[in-house]
Design a protein around this motif. Structure first.
Motif, PDB file in Angstrom:
ATOM      1  N   LEU A 236       0.817  -1.213   0.000  1.00 32.46           N
ATOM      2  CA  LEU A 236       0.000   0.000   0.000  1.00 32.46           C
ATOM      3  C   LEU A 236       0.851   1.263   0.000  1.00 32.46           C
ATOM      4  CD1 LEU A 236      -2.740   1.432   0.216  1.00 32.46           C
ATOM      5  CD2 LEU A 236      -2.601   1.167   2.715  1.00 32.46           C
ATOM      6  N   VAL A 237       1.852   1.329   0.879  1.00 24.62           N
ATOM      7  CA  VAL A 237       2.685   2.540   0.978  1.00 24.62           C
ATOM      8  C   VAL A 237       3.498   2.771  -0.303  1.00 24.62           C
ATOM      9  CG1 VAL A 237       4.521   3.693   2.275  1.00 24.62           C
ATOM     10  CG2 VAL A 237       2.769   2.370   3.492  1.00 24.62           C
ATOM     11  N   PRO A 238       4.163   1.745  -0.861  1.00 24.34           N
ATOM     12  CA  PRO A 238       4.858   1.972  -2.139  1.00 24.34           C
ATOM     13  C   PRO A 238       3.934   2.470  -3.246  1.00 24.34           C
ATOM     14  CG  PRO A 238       5.589  -0.082  -1.166  1.00 24.34           C
ATOM     15  CD  PRO A 238       4.450   0.403  -0.318  1.00 24.34           C
ATOM     16  N   LEU A 239       2.694   1.944  -3.259  1.00 26.45           N
ATOM     17  CA  LEU A 239       1.724   2.386  -4.258  1.00 26.45           C
ATOM     18  C   LEU A 239       1.383   3.862  -4.059  1.00 26.45           C
ATOM     19  CD1 LEU A 239      -0.243   1.821  -6.584  1.00 26.45           C
ATOM     20  CD2 LEU A 239      -1.927   1.105  -4.864  1.00 26.45           C
ATOM     21  N   ILE A 240       1.173   4.262  -2.800  1.00 22.96           N
ATOM     22  CA  ILE A 240       0.847   5.657  -2.512  1.00 22.96           C
ATOM     23  C   ILE A 240       2.005   6.573  -2.913  1.00 22.96           C
ATOM     24  CG2 ILE A 240       0.424   7.314  -0.648  1.00 22.96           C
ATOM     25  CD1 ILE A 240      -1.134   5.095   0.797  1.00 22.96           C
ATOM     26  N   VAL A 241       3.223   6.173  -2.577  1.00 21.49           N
ATOM     27  CA  VAL A 241       4.407   6.971  -2.940  1.00 21.49           C
ATOM     28  C   VAL A 241       4.510   7.131  -4.450  1.00 21.49           C
ATOM     29  CG1 VAL A 241       6.936   7.026  -2.926  1.00 21.49           C
ATOM     30  CG2 VAL A 241       5.688   6.360  -0.864  1.00 21.49           C
ATOM     31  N   VAL A 244       1.800   9.492  -5.732  1.00 22.88           N
ATOM     32  CA  VAL A 244       2.124  10.888  -5.392  1.00 22.88           C
ATOM     33  C   VAL A 244       3.180  11.433  -6.362  1.00 22.88           C
ATOM     34  CG1 VAL A 244       3.210  12.381  -3.663  1.00 22.88           C
ATOM     35  CG2 VAL A 244       1.482  10.720  -2.966  1.00 22.88           C
ATOM     36  N   CYS A 245       4.193  10.618  -6.660  1.00 27.44           N
ATOM     37  CA  CYS A 245       5.236  11.036  -7.620  1.00 27.44           C
ATOM     38  C   CYS A 245       4.629  11.272  -8.999  1.00 27.44           C
ATOM     39  CB  CYS A 245       6.334   9.978  -7.706  1.00 27.44           C
ATOM     40  SG  CYS A 245       7.348   9.856  -6.223  1.00 27.44           S
ATOM     41  N   TYR A 246       3.708  10.391  -9.407  1.00 28.70           N
ATOM     42  CA  TYR A 246       3.037  10.542 -10.700  1.00 28.70           C
ATOM     43  C   TYR A 246       2.208  11.824 -10.726  1.00 28.70           C
ATOM     44  CZ  TYR A 246       0.001   9.584 -14.680  1.00 28.70           C
ATOM     45  OH  TYR A 246      -0.691   9.690 -15.863  1.00 28.70           O
ATOM     46  N   TRP A 247       1.513  12.104  -9.611  1.00 22.48           N
ATOM     47  CA  TRP A 247       0.699  13.315  -9.522  1.00 22.48           C
ATOM     48  C   TRP A 247       1.579  14.556  -9.619  1.00 22.48           C
ATOM     49  CZ3 TRP A 247       0.496  17.170  -5.657  1.00 22.48           C
ATOM     50  CH2 TRP A 247      -0.556  18.080  -5.801  1.00 22.48           C
ATOM     51  N   LEU A 248       2.732  14.535  -8.960  1.00 20.25           N
ATOM     52  CA  LEU A 248       3.655  15.673  -9.022  1.00 20.25           C
ATOM     53  C   LEU A 248       4.181  15.878 -10.441  1.00 20.25           C
ATOM     54  CD1 LEU A 248       5.663  15.111  -5.715  1.00 20.25           C
ATOM     55  CD2 LEU A 248       4.022  16.943  -6.187  1.00 20.25           C
ATOM     56  N   LEU A 249       4.460  14.762 -11.130  1.00 23.25           N
ATOM     57  CA  LEU A 249       4.912  14.863 -12.528  1.00 23.25           C
ATOM     58  C   LEU A 249       3.825  15.471 -13.407  1.00 23.25           C
ATOM     59  CD1 LEU A 249       6.762  11.449 -12.998  1.00 23.25           C
ATOM     60  CD2 LEU A 249       7.806  13.719 -13.063  1.00 23.25           C
ATOM     61  N   TRP A 257      13.541  17.499  -8.461  1.00 21.97           N
ATOM     62  CA  TRP A 257      12.998  17.861  -7.151  1.00 21.97           C
ATOM     63  C   TRP A 257      12.250  16.687  -6.531  1.00 21.97           C
ATOM     64  CZ3 TRP A 257      14.966  21.641  -4.662  1.00 21.97           C
ATOM     65  CH2 TRP A 257      15.409  22.793  -5.322  1.00 21.97           C
ATOM     66  N   ILE A 258      11.558  15.923  -7.377  1.00 21.64           N
ATOM     67  CA  ILE A 258      10.840  14.747  -6.873  1.00 21.64           C
ATOM     68  C   ILE A 258      11.823  13.716  -6.317  1.00 21.64           C
ATOM     69  CG2 ILE A 258       9.324  12.828  -7.500  1.00 21.64           C
ATOM     70  CD1 ILE A 258       8.081  14.648  -9.623  1.00 21.64           C
ATOM     71  N   LEU A 259      12.890  13.457  -7.074  1.00 21.09           N
ATOM     72  CA  LEU A 259      13.902  12.501  -6.619  1.00 21.09           C
ATOM     73  C   LEU A 259      14.554  12.970  -5.325  1.00 21.09           C
ATOM     74  CD1 LEU A 259      15.616  11.654 -10.041  1.00 21.09           C
ATOM     75  CD2 LEU A 259      14.193  10.136  -8.661  1.00 21.09           C
ATOM     76  N   LEU A 260      14.852  14.274  -5.249  1.00 28.60           N
ATOM     77  CA  LEU A 260      15.455  14.826  -4.035  1.00 28.60           C
ATOM     78  C   LEU A 260      14.505  14.685  -2.847  1.00 28.60           C
ATOM     79  CD1 LEU A 260      17.821  16.358  -2.755  1.00 28.60           C
ATOM     80  CD2 LEU A 260      16.702  18.504  -3.419  1.00 28.60           C
ATOM     81  N   GLY A 261      13.201  14.937  -3.102  1.00 31.30           N
ATOM     82  CA  GLY A 261      12.211  14.808  -2.035  1.00 31.30           C
ATOM     83  C   GLY A 261      12.114  13.383  -1.511  1.00 31.30           C
ATOM     84  N   VAL A 262      12.110  12.403  -2.427  1.00 31.64           N
ATOM     85  CA  VAL A 262      12.057  10.990  -2.021  1.00 31.64           C
ATOM     86  C   VAL A 262      13.303  10.617  -1.225  1.00 31.64           C
ATOM     87  CG1 VAL A 262      12.061   8.608  -2.872  1.00 31.64           C
ATOM     88  CG2 VAL A 262      10.567  10.308  -3.942  1.00 31.64           C
ATOM     89  N   LEU A 263      14.463  11.121  -1.662  1.00 27.42           N
ATOM     90  CA  LEU A 263      15.727  10.836  -0.968  1.00 27.42           C
ATOM     91  C   LEU A 263      15.716  11.411   0.449  1.00 27.42           C
ATOM     92  CD1 LEU A 263      18.628   9.740  -1.060  1.00 27.42           C
ATOM     93  CD2 LEU A 263      19.339  11.954  -2.008  1.00 27.42           C
ATOM     94  N   ILE A 267      15.755   9.276   4.025  1.00 26.96           N
ATOM     95  CA  ILE A 267      16.771   9.484   5.063  1.00 26.96           C
ATOM     96  C   ILE A 267      16.122   9.858   6.392  1.00 26.96           C
ATOM     97  CG2 ILE A 267      18.713  10.947   5.764  1.00 26.96           C
ATOM     98  CD1 ILE A 267      19.474  11.133   2.793  1.00 26.96           C
ATOM     99  N   ALA A 268      15.139  10.761   6.325  1.00 21.88           N
ATOM    100  CA  ALA A 268      14.453  11.204   7.547  1.00 21.88           C
ATOM    101  C   ALA A 268      13.742  10.040   8.239  1.00 21.88           C
ATOM    102  CB  ALA A 268      13.463  12.311   7.207  1.00 21.88           C
ATOM    103  N   LEU A 269      13.016   9.231   7.480  1.00 19.44           N
ATOM    104  CA  LEU A 269      12.310   8.088   8.066  1.00 19.44           C
ATOM    105  C   LEU A 269      13.280   7.049   8.634  1.00 19.44           C
ATOM    106  CD1 LEU A 269       9.441   7.556   5.442  1.00 19.44           C
ATOM    107  CD2 LEU A 269       9.265   8.581   7.719  1.00 19.44           C
ATOM    108  N   GLY A 270      14.419   6.898   7.945  1.00 20.92           N
ATOM    109  CA  GLY A 270      15.436   5.966   8.440  1.00 20.92           C
ATOM    110  C   GLY A 270      16.041   6.435   9.755  1.00 20.92           C
ATOM    111  N   LEU A 271      16.347   7.741   9.858  1.00 23.86           N
ATOM    112  CA  LEU A 271      16.925   8.285  11.095  1.00 23.86           C
ATOM    113  C   LEU A 271      15.940   8.245  12.252  1.00 23.86           C
ATOM    114  CD1 LEU A 271      18.834  11.394   9.634  1.00 23.86           C
ATOM    115  CD2 LEU A 271      19.834   9.256  10.497  1.00 23.86           C
ATOM    116  N   LEU A 272      14.663   8.387  11.923  1.00 23.93           N
ATOM    117  CA  LEU A 272      13.626   8.355  12.969  1.00 23.93           C
ATOM    118  C   LEU A 272      13.262   6.930  13.379  1.00 23.93           C
ATOM    119  CD1 LEU A 272      11.265  11.171  11.606  1.00 23.93           C
ATOM    120  CD2 LEU A 272      12.703  11.292  13.659  1.00 23.93           C
TER     121      LEU A 272
END
Length: 275
Positions: A236-241, A244-249, A257-263, A267-272
């Motif tokens: 479900l989460v990969p599908l949503i991501v 969202v990327c498709y919608w931004l495109l 910017w999309i790639l940078l946002g995903v990166l 990183i943020a989710l990994g650190l948390l």
């Protein structure tokens, strides 16, 4: 190859030169008004030099004809290069032939050919090549990038070569006949459908998300959030991501910017400790 049977040795040399030069067609861009006209002119120059070698004025006019806008998916653009070479030969040999028809036909084929090229090479073949390459590379195999280049470039180069001769020998009637028979519409639809299927498969297998969050239970095993996400909808989460990327495109957001946002998000989710 059958397509070369009725081509004279002299014309074969010219067509082969056009084929090799076609790889440089996107090396230059003459602004928004002419796009890749310089690259196109350079590609077909062997034909102009040969067919107008005794007619300097004719050669000059031929060059002027091809300073107009040119932009076709390069994998299939050699069809137009071969066609233009054939028509310029006709112009040089037949004083009654209308040279303006060469530019008109070249221009009319840009849209249809780009539609085919984009659907097949960018929408399908590149996706398949990337899928195979990424899958192997993620396992640490050197075959990943090698197979990506081979899967994409071998059909691409073979198509370039074949279409150069095809354009020279068959002419514009081939494309017109495909439109009349409905084959062009069917080809575009099939290519688009296959491309969407490949993107769907890649999303399911290559976009990963596994949450480490859990709810502690006193005296028992903690409840893992990922277990309930999988029960609700696997992936479900990969599908949503992806959506969202498709919608931004679709909103014309720059892909970088999309790639940078995903990166940054990863990183943020990994650190948390979320993933």
């Amino acid at each position: 190859m059958k397509i070369t049977k009725n081509v004279s040795p002299e014309d074969k040399k010219i067509i082969n030169k056009i084929f090799w030069r076609s790889f440089t067609v996107f090396a230059s861009r003459a602004g928004a008004t002419k796009a890749h006209a310089p690259g196109f002119m350079y590609s077909i120059m062997p034909a102009l030099d040969e067919y107008f070698k005794d007619d300097k004025e004719g050669h000059r006019k031929a060059m002027m004809r091809h300073t107009t806008w040119y932009n076709i998916t390069q994998n299939v653009g050699t069809f137009v290069m071969g066609l233009v070479a054939s028509m310029e030969k006709k112009t040089a040999q037949d004083p009654n032939f209308d040279p303006d028809s060469t530019v008109a036909i070249k221009t009319s084929l840009m849209g249809p050919l780009s539609g085919i090229g984009d659907s097949i090479f960018w929408g399908v073949l590149r996706v398949i090549a990337a899928g195979v390459g990424i899958s192997l590379a993620s396992q640490g195999s050197i075959l990943g990038p090698i197979l990506f280049l081979l899967i994409y470039n071998i059909p691409s180069i073979a198509t370039r070569y074949y279409l150069t001769y095809m354009g020279f020998t068959v002419g514009d009637t081939f494309i017109q006949d495909m439109y009349k028979s409905g084959s062009m519409k069917l080809l575009n639809k099939a290519a688009s459908t296959l491309g969407l299927l490949m993107i769907g498969c890649m999303t399911a297998t290559m976009v990963k998300f596994e949450s480490k969050l859990s709810i502690p239970i006193e005296g028992g095993k903690p409840i893992k959030i990922q277990t309930y996400l999988d029960q609700l909808w696997v992936g479900l989460v990969p599908l949503i991501v992806t959506l969202v990327c498709y919608w931004l495109l679709s909103k014309k957001v720059n892909v970088n910017w999309i790639l940078l946002g995903v990166l940054v998000l990863s990183i943020a989710l990994g650190l948390l400790g979320v993933v």
